[in-house]
Design an enzyme around this catalytic site. Structure first.
Site, mmCIF file in Angstrom:
data_model
loop_
_atom_site.group_PDB
_atom_site.id
_atom_site.type_symbol
_atom_site.label_atom_id
_atom_site.label_comp_id
_atom_site.label_asym_id
_atom_site.label_seq_id
_atom_site.Cartn_x
_atom_site.Cartn_y
_atom_site.Cartn_z
ATOM 1 N N HIS A 288 26.777 -43.738 -96.003
ATOM 2 C CA HIS A 288 27.159 -44.940 -96.759
ATOM 3 C C HIS A 288 27.468 -46.048 -95.783
ATOM 4 O O HIS A 288 28.109 -45.829 -94.752
ATOM 5 C CB HIS A 288 28.392 -44.688 -97.626
ATOM 6 C CG HIS A 288 28.836 -45.916 -98.343
ATOM 7 N ND1 HIS A 288 28.196 -46.390 -99.467
ATOM 8 C CD2 HIS A 288 29.821 -46.809 -98.079
ATOM 9 C CE1 HIS A 288 28.774 -47.497 -99.872
ATOM 10 N NE2 HIS A 288 29.766 -47.780 -99.048
ATOM 11 N N LYS B 171 30.877 -42.070 -105.929
ATOM 12 C CA LYS B 171 29.414 -42.119 -105.984
ATOM 13 C C LYS B 171 28.793 -41.210 -104.920
ATOM 14 O O LYS B 171 27.775 -40.558 -105.154
ATOM 15 C CB LYS B 171 28.943 -43.563 -105.828
ATOM 16 C CG LYS B 171 29.216 -44.384 -107.086
ATOM 17 C CD LYS B 171 28.807 -45.840 -106.946
ATOM 18 C CE LYS B 171 29.721 -46.590 -106.025
ATOM 19 N NZ LYS B 171 29.493 -48.039 -105.974
ATOM 20 N N ARG C 38 37.258 -54.714 -112.839
ATOM 21 C CA ARG C 38 37.940 -55.179 -111.624
ATOM 22 C C ARG C 38 37.441 -56.561 -111.229
ATOM 23 O O ARG C 38 38.225 -57.421 -110.813
ATOM 24 C CB ARG C 38 37.703 -54.199 -110.469
ATOM 25 C CG ARG C 38 38.506 -52.910 -110.584
ATOM 26 C CD ARG C 38 37.959 -51.851 -109.624
ATOM 27 N NE ARG C 38 37.875 -52.333 -108.262
ATOM 28 C CZ ARG C 38 37.023 -51.887 -107.335
ATOM 29 N NH1 ARG C 38 36.171 -50.910 -107.638
ATOM 30 N NH2 ARG C 38 37.005 -52.395 -106.133
ATOM 31 N N ASP D 169 32.462 -45.745 -112.858
ATOM 32 C CA ASP D 169 32.492 -46.739 -111.787
ATOM 33 C C ASP D 169 31.900 -48.071 -112.236
ATOM 34 O O ASP D 169 32.435 -49.123 -111.904
ATOM 35 C CB ASP D 169 31.739 -46.217 -110.558
ATOM 36 C CG ASP D 169 31.807 -47.226 -109.418
ATOM 37 O OD1 ASP D 169 32.924 -47.503 -108.957
ATOM 38 O OD2 ASP D 169 30.753 -47.758 -109.015
ATOM 39 N N SER E 224 35.756 -45.901 -105.580
ATOM 40 C CA SER E 224 34.428 -46.299 -106.042
ATOM 41 C C SER E 224 33.348 -45.772 -105.099
ATOM 42 O O SER E 224 32.366 -45.144 -105.520
ATOM 43 C CB SER E 224 34.365 -47.830 -106.141
ATOM 44 O OG SER E 224 33.047 -48.254 -106.416
#
Lengths: 430, 430
Positions: B87, B192, B173, B166, B188
């Protein structure tokens, strides 16, 4: 300036900055919320943050002002006499408005009362007046103001133009569990009162059983804050904090309470209901410059001379109601005989009364179709001998009697006495 | 238990109780929000209250778990090799995924990468792959898993079944200005990543210019929290915190970055983009038990032997793309000549680069119809002599050149040198 309000900045600030907001900030938020530029979800997050940071007295004043400006406001420019109003946090067996309104009119004040819906456990003034055949509470602003000029008293339903922000905000507060915040309650109460244009206001605040916040110290703080908000807006405001650990008067239920009010106005009964009514009326007269003892004597005289009940009859007639209710309330209100009478099964002294539960019971006896003639009459007082208690039940639905009996058995505590009866008036905040 | 969740109790607790919630509480809230029993406004108020009280590490773990369980999760039961994922918090001129994915596959790991949309100032992996003619990123779960078994690498778009909470939570948000809360970001990201079923994860976290939170110490805390969440879920997680005070590689823009990745894979260039790619790949291999230095040597060998670019060609072919892109990226990607070349007008040293602004400029050059071949190439490095800087602009819209020139004049600071080039890797959190 309110013009520069942006949801993004307001939310960032609510999250990161515990410092109080100023009047322009509050007006910006309320304006944007009212016109939809600040969504429910945004207002929910914003309001929760503000409540957690704590809303100051100055902020409550600013919020009230912002809400006040969300709609129209009545003005009484032509009124030679002081224009007064009364707000109650909601008592049980409490029909003081129907007594105080004609009473203060009969001593030269103008009572211009706009009433909202009723609270959960108490009947509202509009529901009570609806029990008088023909009585109209839907008056337009011109008719309302004209009537106050003619007879010094009018009682009507608040219109939607008055403080629209309060309806929106209350619905949101209810949705997100923020109904019991002191500052938000105070702003809600006071914005609606200030919008009716009265310059003199008495707040009838209940303590003990059936108090608005379920906690006397919070309720006192609420009363203080309401007085501070009113004074900051240049109004005369007095809060009378009275005991609600026992029913105030002899009846709970709409038509039954109208009859109880007429009985006091006619001098047939007096009791705590009469006493609190005189005190509230005297506080309003006192606000106009009359020494309190003199004011009390004046309103007491007006009650006993018949001036107050005459004014009540004029009020009923002016708003289309059957004014013969004054002479024979039982018949005109269609009140029959009780379907049952309850008395305690134990010997002893009445040591506690769940007043709030009695208020709810009266609503239950009215049933889903809101029978205005249902309810109960009671002589319940703390410290009385249980064998002298009489509670009479009025309902169209005799099947409710067993339920009512169980409720009363639980709501009225009988034990070994003696019990001191609490003083009626606990504090006056001027 | 989640079954006992009620909006009323949750909101009361959020308002009055700063104590951390447990895993069941979080699952109750997220479940109710996902199925609509907890409305947007209620969740907005609740979430703001929780953020103001502060969300603990254990709570971030619990929130991640609750979000993870809002949807389906992939499993790689049949995989003999460790399943890895990567990520990135979003860098500029940063196309490490296109290098790392085939690289780790070529040393025996399985890279099963599901990618979401791109962030504001950087192109997403899916946008880059879309620049390769024929490349499909919409794979169903079966196809995706089969491909990882066959060639050890697949890169596809995340489906809506994965962590639906999410999407809902992010939208809320964004609406109430809670996007930058560290715990909410970490939950979040990690929900994922955990949902894709990888057991080994490397986080490529950018510091400095264009960092995710605009603040290095907050970004470090976010990385720590992500690692803690992953470990609490029994995964291997490493965060590599690298510098983003200058563009990572030689190109910004989708097709341009694909070509830059191929150039590294083909051994034609290396630089900071190559170096970071090797470090990230080595960290993943290291997680499987290989000493770090050995792991680094292994991935370096795979890059230089051509094994990695062969795997990239297999990846492109498997997902329907034109694998000849490997041999002639400029032609296959349809990259023409730049429309203009920019160089600083002052003499001196490059002392600062607004990297984030360059990322935004590349998007502006792509225009409203998202021209995948637009962007810029750059040799910008801190401390270089201004007369050696070359930035080439690619766009269909020559009218953008004047704007780009003004942006570059402002984004590249030329002053008296010397300036120390910051180290590429600043911290590794294992």
């Amino acid at each position: 300036m309110p013009e520069s309000f942006t949801p993004r900045q307001a939310l960032q600030r609510a999250r990161h900055d515990p410092q109080p907001l100023d009047a322009n900030d509050w007006r910006g938020v309320i304006g944007a919320f009212t016109n939809g530029a600040f969504t429910d979800a945004q207002m929910a997050a914003w309001l929760m943050a503000r409540v957690l940071h704590g809303i100051s007295v100055d902020e409550a004043v600013a919020l009230t002002d912002a809400m006040l400006h969300s709609g129209t406001q009545l003005t009484h420019k032509d009124s030679a006499a002081p224009v007064v109003d009364k707000h109650s946090t909601g008592g049980v067996a409490d029909t003081t408005t129907l007594i105080v309104a004609p009473l203060v009119a009969s001593v030269g004040l103008v009572m211009a009362k706009l009433s909202g819906g009723s609270l959960g456990h108490t009947g509202g003034t509009l529901d009570k007046l609806a029990a008088i055949p023909g009585f109209r509470t839907a008056l337009n602003a011109d008719t309302f103001l004209a009537q106050t000029r003619q007879i010094g008293v009018a009682i009507a339903a608040a219109t939607r133009e008055l403080v629209p922000a309060d309806r929106l905000l209350y619905a949101l507060r209810d949705h997100i569990e923020l109904v019991d915040d002191t500052a938000l309650i105070a702003a809600s109460i006071m914005s609606k009162k200030l919008a009716t244009g009265a310059t003199h206001l008495v707040l009838d605040v209940k303590l003990g059983q059936a108090s608005i916040l379920g906690d006397d110290s919070k309720t006192r703080a609420l009363a203080q804050l309401c007085v501070a908000i009113g004074k900051a807006h240049g109004r005369h405001v007095t809060a009378v904090l009275s005991d609600m650990n026992q029913p105030l008067g002899p009846a709970i239920g709409n038509a039954l309470e109208v009859r109880a009010a007429i009985d006091v106005l006619a001098g047939r009964t007096f009791g705590r209901l009469g006493e609190l009514s005189l005190k509230l009326a005297a506080e309003l007269l006192h606000q106009t410059g009359v020494p309190f003892d003199t004011a009390y004597q004046q309103v007491s005289d007006a009650l006993h001379s018949g001036a107050a009940i005459d004014r009540f009859a004029q009020l009923v007639a002016a708003q289309g109601g059957d004014a013969t209710v004054v002479a024979d309330p039982t018949a005109v209100l269609g009140l029959g005989e009780p379907v049952a009478v309850w008395a305690p099964s134990q010997a002893g002294t009445v040591t506690a009364i769940d007043t709030r539960r009695l208020g709810v019971l009266a609503r239950e006896l009215a049933g889903a179709d809101m029978n205005l003639r249902a309810g109960l009459t009671t002589n319940l007082t703390l410290g009385m001998a249980s064998d002298t208690v009489v509670v009479a039940l009025y309902t169209d639905n005799p099947a409710q009697v067993a339920h009512a009996t169980a409720v009363l058995d639980a709501a009225v505590e009988i034990a070994d006495g003696p019990v001191q009866e609490p003083p009626l008036i606990q504090t006056v905040i001027r």
